[in-house]
Write an enzyme that holds these catalytic residues in place. Sequence first.
Site, PDB file in Angstrom:
ATOM      1  N   GLU A  74       0.828  -1.206   0.000  1.00 18.86           N
ATOM      2  CA  GLU A  74       0.000   0.000   0.000  1.00 18.86           C
ATOM      3  C   GLU A  74       0.863   1.257   0.000  1.00 18.86           C
ATOM      4  O   GLU A  74       2.046   1.206   0.305  1.00 18.86           O
ATOM      5  CB  GLU A  74      -0.925   0.003   1.231  1.00 18.86           C
ATOM      6  CG  GLU A  74      -1.931  -1.147   1.254  1.00 18.86           C
ATOM      7  CD  GLU A  74      -2.957  -1.088   0.121  1.00 18.86           C
ATOM      8  OE1 GLU A  74      -3.116  -0.018  -0.502  1.00 18.86           O
ATOM      9  OE2 GLU A  74      -3.592  -2.125  -0.148  1.00 18.86           O
ATOM     10  N   ASP A  92       6.450  -6.320  -0.661  1.00 14.33           N
ATOM     11  CA  ASP A  92       6.082  -7.183  -1.788  1.00 14.33           C
ATOM     12  C   ASP A  92       6.035  -8.651  -1.359  1.00 14.33           C
ATOM     13  O   ASP A  92       7.072  -9.243  -1.047  1.00 14.33           O
ATOM     14  CB  ASP A  92       7.113  -6.971  -2.906  1.00 14.33           C
ATOM     15  CG  ASP A  92       6.807  -7.820  -4.112  1.00 14.33           C
ATOM     16  OD1 ASP A  92       5.741  -8.479  -4.150  1.00 14.33           O
ATOM     17  OD2 ASP A  92       7.648  -7.839  -5.039  1.00 14.33           O
ATOM     18  N   ALA A  93       4.841  -9.222  -1.381  1.00 20.82           N
ATOM     19  CA  ALA A  93       4.638 -10.600  -0.911  1.00 20.82           C
ATOM     20  C   ALA A  93       5.514 -11.603  -1.646  1.00 20.82           C
ATOM     21  O   ALA A  93       5.848 -12.663  -1.102  1.00 20.82           O
ATOM     22  CB  ALA A  93       3.171 -10.995  -1.092  1.00 20.82           C
ATOM     23  N   LEU A 120      -3.874 -12.550  -2.356  1.00 16.72           N
ATOM     24  CA  LEU A 120      -3.229 -11.543  -3.216  1.00 16.72           C
ATOM     25  C   LEU A 120      -4.013 -11.339  -4.496  1.00 16.72           C
ATOM     26  O   LEU A 120      -4.473 -12.308  -5.093  1.00 16.72           O
ATOM     27  CB  LEU A 120      -1.854 -12.039  -3.654  1.00 16.72           C
ATOM     28  CG  LEU A 120      -0.628 -11.811  -2.810  1.00 16.72           C
ATOM     29  CD1 LEU A 120       0.606 -11.981  -3.672  1.00 16.72           C
ATOM     30  CD2 LEU A 120      -0.633 -10.468  -2.136  1.00 16.72           C
ATOM     31  N   ALA A 121      -4.155 -10.097  -4.905  1.00 12.40           N
ATOM     32  CA  ALA A 121      -4.589  -9.800  -6.270  1.00 12.40           C
ATOM     33  C   ALA A 121      -3.574  -8.791  -6.772  1.00 12.40           C
ATOM     34  O   ALA A 121      -3.626  -7.621  -6.412  1.00 12.40           O
ATOM     35  CB  ALA A 121      -5.995  -9.232  -6.290  1.00 12.40           C
ATOM     36  N   TYR A 153     -12.632 -15.251 -18.066  1.00 16.52           N
ATOM     37  CA  TYR A 153     -12.193 -15.585 -16.707  1.00 16.52           C
ATOM     38  C   TYR A 153     -11.809 -17.075 -16.588  1.00 16.52           C
ATOM     39  O   TYR A 153     -10.645 -17.435 -16.766  1.00 16.52           O
ATOM     40  CB  TYR A 153     -13.256 -15.171 -15.658  1.00 16.52           C
ATOM     41  CG  TYR A 153     -12.611 -15.044 -14.290  1.00 16.52           C
ATOM     42  CD1 TYR A 153     -12.165 -13.824 -13.806  1.00 16.52           C
ATOM     43  CD2 TYR A 153     -12.371 -16.185 -13.514  1.00 16.52           C
ATOM     44  CE1 TYR A 153     -11.513 -13.730 -12.599  1.00 16.52           C
ATOM     45  CE2 TYR A 153     -11.723 -16.087 -12.292  1.00 16.52           C
ATOM     46  CZ  TYR A 153     -11.298 -14.857 -11.839  1.00 16.52           C
ATOM     47  OH  TYR A 153     -10.631 -14.785 -10.645  1.00 16.52           O
ATOM     48  N   LEU A 160     -17.605  -9.682  -6.257  1.00 15.37           N
ATOM     49  CA  LEU A 160     -17.778  -8.512  -5.399  1.00 15.37           C
ATOM     50  C   LEU A 160     -17.114  -7.304  -6.031  1.00 15.37           C
ATOM     51  O   LEU A 160     -16.160  -7.454  -6.782  1.00 15.37           O
ATOM     52  CB  LEU A 160     -17.025  -8.721  -4.091  1.00 15.37           C
ATOM     53  CG  LEU A 160     -17.598  -9.635  -3.052  1.00 15.37           C
ATOM     54  CD1 LEU A 160     -16.655  -9.616  -1.875  1.00 15.37           C
ATOM     55  CD2 LEU A 160     -18.968  -9.154  -2.631  1.00 15.37           C
TER      56      LEU A 160
HETATM   57  P1  NAD Z   1      -8.105  -6.612  -3.682  1.00 16.12           P
HETATM   58  O1  NAD Z   1      -7.563  -5.869  -4.834  1.00 16.12           O
HETATM   59  O2  NAD Z   1      -9.222  -5.999  -2.906  1.00 16.12           O
HETATM   60  O3  NAD Z   1      -6.926  -6.960  -2.623  1.00 16.12           O
HETATM   61  C1  NAD Z   1      -5.648  -7.346  -3.026  1.00 16.12           C
HETATM   62  C2  NAD Z   1      -4.709  -7.354  -1.840  1.00 16.12           C
HETATM   63  O4  NAD Z   1      -3.424  -7.808  -2.282  1.00 16.12           O
HETATM   64  C3  NAD Z   1      -4.488  -5.996  -1.179  1.00 16.12           C
HETATM   65  O5  NAD Z   1      -4.364  -6.185   0.226  1.00 16.12           O
HETATM   66  C4  NAD Z   1      -3.126  -5.543  -1.740  1.00 16.12           C
HETATM   67  O6  NAD Z   1      -2.416  -4.657  -0.894  1.00 16.12           O
HETATM   68  C5  NAD Z   1      -2.437  -6.889  -1.819  1.00 16.12           C
HETATM   69  N1  NAD Z   1      -1.302  -6.935  -2.750  1.00 16.12           N
HETATM   70  C6  NAD Z   1      -1.332  -6.794  -4.098  1.00 16.12           C
HETATM   71  N2  NAD Z   1      -0.083  -6.986  -4.595  1.00 16.12           N
HETATM   72  C7  NAD Z   1       0.712  -7.263  -3.535  1.00 16.12           C
HETATM   73  C8  NAD Z   1       2.089  -7.587  -3.407  1.00 16.12           C
HETATM   74  N3  NAD Z   1       2.903  -7.682  -4.465  1.00 16.12           N
HETATM   75  N4  NAD Z   1       2.578  -7.804  -2.156  1.00 16.12           N
HETATM   76  C9  NAD Z   1       1.777  -7.708  -1.054  1.00 16.12           C
HETATM   77  N5  NAD Z   1       0.460  -7.457  -1.135  1.00 16.12           N
HETATM   78  C10 NAD Z   1      -0.058  -7.226  -2.362  1.00 16.12           C
HETATM   79  O7  NAD Z   1      -8.502  -8.064  -4.233  1.00 16.12           O
HETATM   80  P2  NAD Z   1      -9.724  -9.065  -3.994  1.00 16.12           P
HETATM   81  O8  NAD Z   1     -10.751  -8.806  -5.038  1.00 16.12           O
HETATM   82  O9  NAD Z   1     -10.119  -9.122  -2.567  1.00 16.12           O
HETATM   83  O10 NAD Z   1      -9.025 -10.439  -4.418  1.00 16.12           O
HETATM   84  C11 NAD Z   1      -8.347 -11.266  -3.484  1.00 16.12           C
HETATM   85  C12 NAD Z   1      -8.445 -12.704  -3.987  1.00 16.12           C
HETATM   86  O11 NAD Z   1      -9.834 -13.081  -4.036  1.00 16.12           O
HETATM   87  C13 NAD Z   1      -7.892 -12.911  -5.398  1.00 16.12           C
HETATM   88  O12 NAD Z   1      -7.266 -14.165  -5.483  1.00 16.12           O
HETATM   89  C14 NAD Z   1      -9.150 -12.902  -6.252  1.00 16.12           C
HETATM   90  O13 NAD Z   1      -8.999 -13.622  -7.471  1.00 16.12           O
HETATM   91  C15 NAD Z   1     -10.115 -13.612  -5.318  1.00 16.12           C
HETATM   92  N6  NAD Z   1     -11.550 -13.394  -5.637  1.00 16.12           N
HETATM   93  C16 NAD Z   1     -12.034 -12.145  -5.858  1.00 16.12           C
HETATM   94  C17 NAD Z   1     -13.376 -11.999  -6.187  1.00 16.12           C
HETATM   95  C18 NAD Z   1     -13.979 -10.637  -6.473  1.00 16.12           C
HETATM   96  O14 NAD Z   1     -15.061 -10.557  -7.078  1.00 16.12           O
HETATM   97  N7  NAD Z   1     -13.358  -9.565  -6.038  1.00 16.12           N
HETATM   98  C19 NAD Z   1     -14.231 -13.110  -6.266  1.00 16.12           C
HETATM   99  C20 NAD Z   1     -13.707 -14.361  -5.960  1.00 16.12           C
HETATM  100  C21 NAD Z   1     -12.354 -14.500  -5.662  1.00 16.12           C
END
Ligand code: NAD
Length: 394
Positions: free
Chosen positions: A77, A113-114, A141-142, A236, A274
């Site tokens: 962040e 960075d994770a 992670l996304a 997707y 979501l």
């Molecule tokens: P988001 O964008 O809200 O959150 C992503 C998180 O990853 C954040 O905390 C960000 O700081 C962190 N991040 C990104 N790159 C990083 C890095 N290099 N190092 C450390 N942290 C890092 O994403 P989300 O939508 O909550 O998605 C999270 C997971 O849920 C993903 O695998 C996504 O595919 C899955 N998912 C999402 C949905 C949806 O509709 N949003 C539905 C089903 C599954």
Amino acid sequence: MSSQVVAPRIRGFICLNAHPAGCAVNVQRQVALAEQGTGGGRWGRALVIGASTGYGLASLISAVFGYGADAVALCLERAPQGDKPGSAGWYNLAEVGRAARAKGRKVTTLNGDAFSSQAKDDAVAALRALGGPVDVVIYSLASPRRVDADGKSWSSVLKPLGGTYRSKSIDLNKDVVNEITIEPASGDDIEATVKVMGGEDWQAWMDRLAKEKVLAPGCRTVAYSYIGPELTHPIYTNGTIGRAKAHLEATAKVLHAGLSPSGGGAWVSVNKALVTQASSAIPVVPLYISLLYKVMKAKGTHEGPIEQIVRLFRDHVGPGKTPQLDAQGRIRIDDWEMAPDVQKAVADLWPTITTENLLAASDYAGFKQEFRSLFGFEVPGVDYTKPVELDVAL
Ligand code: NAD
């Protein structure tokens, strides 16, 4: 210190700033729901990778406030700088830390960075400082990209495989229904997307935690996936990201084999669509979500991230629970989204949507409101005319 009135600066699916007070109120609402929705039992320590927004933030809040865990929260962040606000995730985790301290819990936030080994070193040290091994690891992670130790960079892409994809979508800048065309994956698109969003890094985390002996016996780990309706399958489930999610599922099976002898386990949970920062960037998804929310809100089955994760922990992965799995071994908390009557209602609406009826026939207004709320804007109870302190520490 820098105090100012903050108004949203939105460009399409990107919001360039965030409102600290709005983010704090969002977190407080999630904390209240997590405290009410607990399935009983306690976790000692949790590690959440990708903990600052969306599903990861909800997982952190649920583990800490629903199950009494101390936690290590990893994110990437942007800190506030002078008169520039930090990112929403920064303010979300600042508020989680404040609320946790108020309840006598410890949350250590790591901003890094994770994919790096530095983040893994820091997380191991932080877990040791919390006084014991980790009971639950959530991998949420996304990320758009990954840089390896040798400097090689991989970018995750959302592309169909084989042929061009054409679909209805929404132009979020102009609020119009349009037609998008996405060319198929080429070159190393599949390999790169699997590298970034597949299971390799999840496995690296779990191997590292095991090697450092910071995994509690019975440790549970979960990563998140999405399947969704047929109309998004080409972009997707059957596209580059679907290949990465298949790799994530294969990784869960490998990890499960290692963890299950001591009573633990590794699973992929398929979650509902979501409004999050990640999903808003996927073409077609904002239109699909606008229709889905309309149908699910009318049926009373709509859930946000915290409701989803409270249910995931209460029914499947909380202390002492046995996950219910589908034929492919996955947890399905997308069950209400995928209910045949919901999917039929969305499919019936889909061809009827035009720019003219977008607001009346879909929940596009709800989508936009929720998108702004991700960044702390349009949150009920916040006075946006008042200056707010931007310089908030994690
Ligand atoms: P988001 O964008 O809200 O959150 C992503 C998180 O990853 C954040 O905390 C960000 O700081 C962190 N991040 C990104 N790159 C990083 C890095 N290099 N190092 C450390 N942290 C890092 O994403 P989300 O939508 O909550 O998605 C999270 C997971 O849920 C993903 O695998 C996504 O595919 C899955 N998912 C999402 C949905 C949806 O509709 N949003 C539905 C089903 C599954």
